[in-house]
Design an enzyme around this catalytic site. Structure first.
Site, PDB file in Angstrom:
ATOM      1  N   GLU A  84      11.563  27.151 -31.568  1.00  0.00           N
ATOM      2  CA  GLU A  84      10.660  28.135 -31.290  1.00  0.00           C
ATOM      3  C   GLU A  84      11.169  29.439 -30.878  1.00  0.00           C
ATOM      4  O   GLU A  84      12.220  29.542 -30.041  1.00  0.00           O
ATOM      5  CB  GLU A  84       9.876  27.321 -29.914  1.00  0.00           C
ATOM      6  CG  GLU A  84       8.687  28.474 -29.467  1.00  0.00           C
ATOM      7  CD  GLU A  84       7.808  27.903 -28.456  1.00  0.00           C
ATOM      8  OE1 GLU A  84       7.925  26.680 -28.065  1.00  0.00           O
ATOM      9  OE2 GLU A  84       7.460  28.713 -27.679  1.00  0.00           O
ATOM     10  N   LYS A 280       5.433  23.462 -19.491  1.00  0.00           N
ATOM     11  CA  LYS A 280       5.781  23.430 -21.096  1.00  0.00           C
ATOM     12  C   LYS A 280       7.003  24.691 -21.057  1.00  0.00           C
ATOM     13  O   LYS A 280       7.873  24.242 -21.789  1.00  0.00           O
ATOM     14  CB  LYS A 280       4.462  23.653 -21.922  1.00  0.00           C
ATOM     15  CG  LYS A 280       4.780  23.370 -23.272  1.00  0.00           C
ATOM     16  CD  LYS A 280       5.305  24.699 -24.153  1.00  0.00           C
ATOM     17  CE  LYS A 280       5.697  24.288 -25.506  1.00  0.00           C
ATOM     18  NZ  LYS A 280       6.181  25.558 -26.030  1.00  0.00           N
ATOM     19  N   ASP A 296      18.380  12.305 -24.074  1.00  0.00           N
ATOM     20  CA  ASP A 296      17.098  11.741 -24.364  1.00  0.00           C
ATOM     21  C   ASP A 296      16.186  12.530 -23.878  1.00  0.00           C
ATOM     22  O   ASP A 296      15.551  12.456 -22.667  1.00  0.00           O
ATOM     23  CB  ASP A 296      17.007  10.023 -24.003  1.00  0.00           C
ATOM     24  CG  ASP A 296      15.718   9.566 -24.238  1.00  0.00           C
ATOM     25  OD1 ASP A 296      14.739  10.126 -24.772  1.00  0.00           O
ATOM     26  OD2 ASP A 296      15.731   8.248 -24.182  1.00  0.00           O
ATOM     27  N   HIS A 393       6.947  37.741 -28.336  1.00  0.00           N
ATOM     28  CA  HIS A 393       7.025  36.645 -29.203  1.00  0.00           C
ATOM     29  C   HIS A 393       6.601  36.967 -30.674  1.00  0.00           C
ATOM     30  O   HIS A 393       7.114  36.313 -31.586  1.00  0.00           O
ATOM     31  CB  HIS A 393       5.627  35.786 -28.640  1.00  0.00           C
ATOM     32  CG  HIS A 393       5.892  34.411 -28.675  1.00  0.00           C
ATOM     33  ND1 HIS A 393       5.001  33.762 -29.958  1.00  0.00           N
ATOM     34  CD2 HIS A 393       6.505  33.535 -28.230  1.00  0.00           C
ATOM     35  CE1 HIS A 393       5.364  32.598 -29.655  1.00  0.00           C
ATOM     36  NE2 HIS A 393       6.121  32.158 -28.624  1.00  0.00           N
TER      37      HIS A 393
HETATM   38  C1  MEV Z   1       5.404  28.990 -24.648  1.00  0.00           C
HETATM   39  O1  MEV Z   1       6.065  28.032 -25.569  1.00  0.00           O
HETATM   40  C2  MEV Z   1       5.259  28.723 -23.230  1.00  0.00           C
HETATM   41  C3  MEV Z   1       4.585  29.747 -22.218  1.00  0.00           C
HETATM   42  O2  MEV Z   1       3.248  29.276 -22.757  1.00  0.00           O
HETATM   43  C4  MEV Z   1       4.785  28.992 -21.187  1.00  0.00           C
HETATM   44  C5  MEV Z   1       4.068  29.679 -20.005  1.00  0.00           C
HETATM   45  O3  MEV Z   1       2.845  29.976 -20.299  1.00  0.00           O
HETATM   46  O4  MEV Z   1       4.370  29.752 -19.053  1.00  0.00           O
HETATM   47  C6  MEV Z   1       4.667  31.104 -22.515  1.00  0.00           C
END
Ligand code: MEV
Length: 434
Positions: A84, A280, A296, A393
């Site tokens: 990513e 995430k 793992d 991004h």
């Molecule tokens: C994207 O891979 C991860 C984010 O969505 C995490 C977040 O919102 O804190 C930017």
């Protein structure tokens, strides 16, 4: 696709030929793509082929590093494997940000792992409890041939418990084993012990005159370690006086930033919808180092999310506060990782990652991984409460789109200039190019 028999016995070339024959329209491209990613060194390729089954080729992911991580007064360059865009850049920026503010503190709280022999037994539970009490030492002794070498390294079995779960499921008990596995993740060690323990338990119960004929029957359902490791846990944090946080985009001052940051983390504490995305972001950093070091990531993921829900509600794994003018941001996370055994010793790039990290112990690696997760989370939440994430991004995403559209070097340069102040989308980039 048709069904196929004897597929696993075919050579790699035969497997690819079979696939190609099933996809005549795409055969040439398929064969050339699969061949393109084979390793030129036959020995290395053989090793990769043997990691898994029915291997056709290798699936590349970018391997990068995030430098300038100051963790407990030591500088690390952290290897990260992730597809990513923005993740490595965000980790690097967060590492640099905290390098100038005292760095990260990290501490391993505990390193215990568990495994269970799940079994069914019919009878009065007090009787089984008494049997367990009287035979616990014998059960453990019967495992000594399997624990000897781990004990020499300072690990081994810490405890064994009998757990009665008959109120949840008829006749269901467990032997719950607590173990210390030193620098190994320990799955093989724990699973071998559990399988032996299951056999010994079965034998001891079946031969014991203390039990009636019916009670002498025990059904071992399964013997397996648990990937839930709340006692293999690490805590890390960053902190500084609020005013030292500096100035942010569009003139946002340190106080406003800190307040918005803490509110964002608190939102992830109370709202599971936000918490999943927030976590995430943490796992973006964690998984990248876990994969780079040959650990793992499925086990780490499963455990982290169970831990995030340990109160009965899924919450943020990180916490933030402002107390007496000090901004603090911390993460507590279970991380059962190893630096010996498994893929860590046989994947050439896992070894390279460990070399880059200075051959850490498992505990040291736990700290590095947790810190990378915290840094990643800091970077994401910082962007979210200031500029929004799309700005940074999309810049990297633009490169991915340009690559996808086979843009030439000069087109890439022109596109970067053109999209500086425009909204980036696949269609917009395609229209720009063609
Ligand atoms: C994207 O891979 C991860 C984010 O969505 C995490 C977040 O919102 O804190 C930017």
């Amino acid at each position: 696709m048709k069904t196929v028999t004897g597929f696993s016995k075919m050579s790699k070339e035969q497997k690819i030929a079979w696939l190609a024959s099933e996809l005549p329209g795409e055969a040439n491209e398929l064969v050339s793509d699969l061949n393109m990613f084979w390793h030129h060194d036959r020995e290395v390729q053989k090793r990769f082929d043997e990691f898994s089954e029915n291997t056709l080729t290798n699936y590349d992911l970018p391997f990068g590093v995030a430098p300038n991580f100051l963790i407990n007064d030591k500088i690390y360059t952290v290897p990260m494997v992730i597809e990513e865009s923005s993740v490595v850049a965000a980790a690097s920026l967060a590492a640099k940000f905290w390098l100038d503010r005292g760095g990260f503190k990290a501490e391993v709280i505990a390193t215990k792992k568990i495994g269970q022999v799940h079994f069914l037994w019919k009878g009065r539970s007090e009787k089984l409890q008494q049997f367990f009490h009287e035979n616990k030492a014998d059960l453990l002794n019967a495992l000594s041939h399997l624990t000897e070498s781990m004990e020499k390294r300072g690990g081994g079995i810490i405890d064994l418990e009998l757990i009665n779960l008959t109120s949840e499921l008829a006749d269901y008990y467990q032997l719950k084993l607590h173990a210390q596995t030193c620098d190994a993740m320990g799955a093989n060690f724990i699973n071998s012990i559990l399988e032996e323990l299951g056999k010994v338990l079965e034998k001891k119960i079946s031969l014991n005159p203390f039990f009636t004929e019916q009670e002498r029957e025990v059904e071992i359902i399964m013997c397996i370690l648990s990937n839930y490791t709340p006692e293999c846990i690490v805590e890390c944090s960053v902190s500084c006086p609020v005013e030292d946080l500096g100035e942010f985009s569009a003139g946002m001052n340190a106080e406003t930033f800190a307040r918005r940051f803490v509110t964002a983390v608190n939102i992830a504490q109370v709202d599971p919808n936000r918490a999943v995305t927030h976590n995430k972001g943490i796992m973006n950093g964690i998984d990248a180092v876990v994969i780079a070091t040959g650990n793992d990531f499925r086990a780490i993921e499963a455990c982290a999310h169970a831990f995030a829900a340990r109160t009965g509600k899924y919450r943020s794994l990180s916490r933030a506060s402002i107390v007496d003018g000090i901004f603090k941001f911390s993460l507590t996370i279970p991380l059962a990782v190893g630096t010996v055994g498994g893929l860590t010793s046989i994947h050439p790039l896992a070894k390279t990652s460990l070399a880059i990290l200075g051959w850490p112990s498992a505990s040291e690696l736990m700290k590095i991984i947790a810190v990378t997760g915290l840094a990643q989370n800091f970077g994401a939440v910082k962007s979210l409460v200031t500029t929004g994430i799309q700005k940074g991004h999309m810049k990297l995403h633009l490169l991915n789109i340009l690559n996808q559209l086979n843009a030439s070097d000069s087109q890439v340069e022109h596109a970067k200039e053109y999209f500086k102040d425009k909204v980036i989308s696949f269609t917009a980039v395609r229209n720009f190019l063609y």
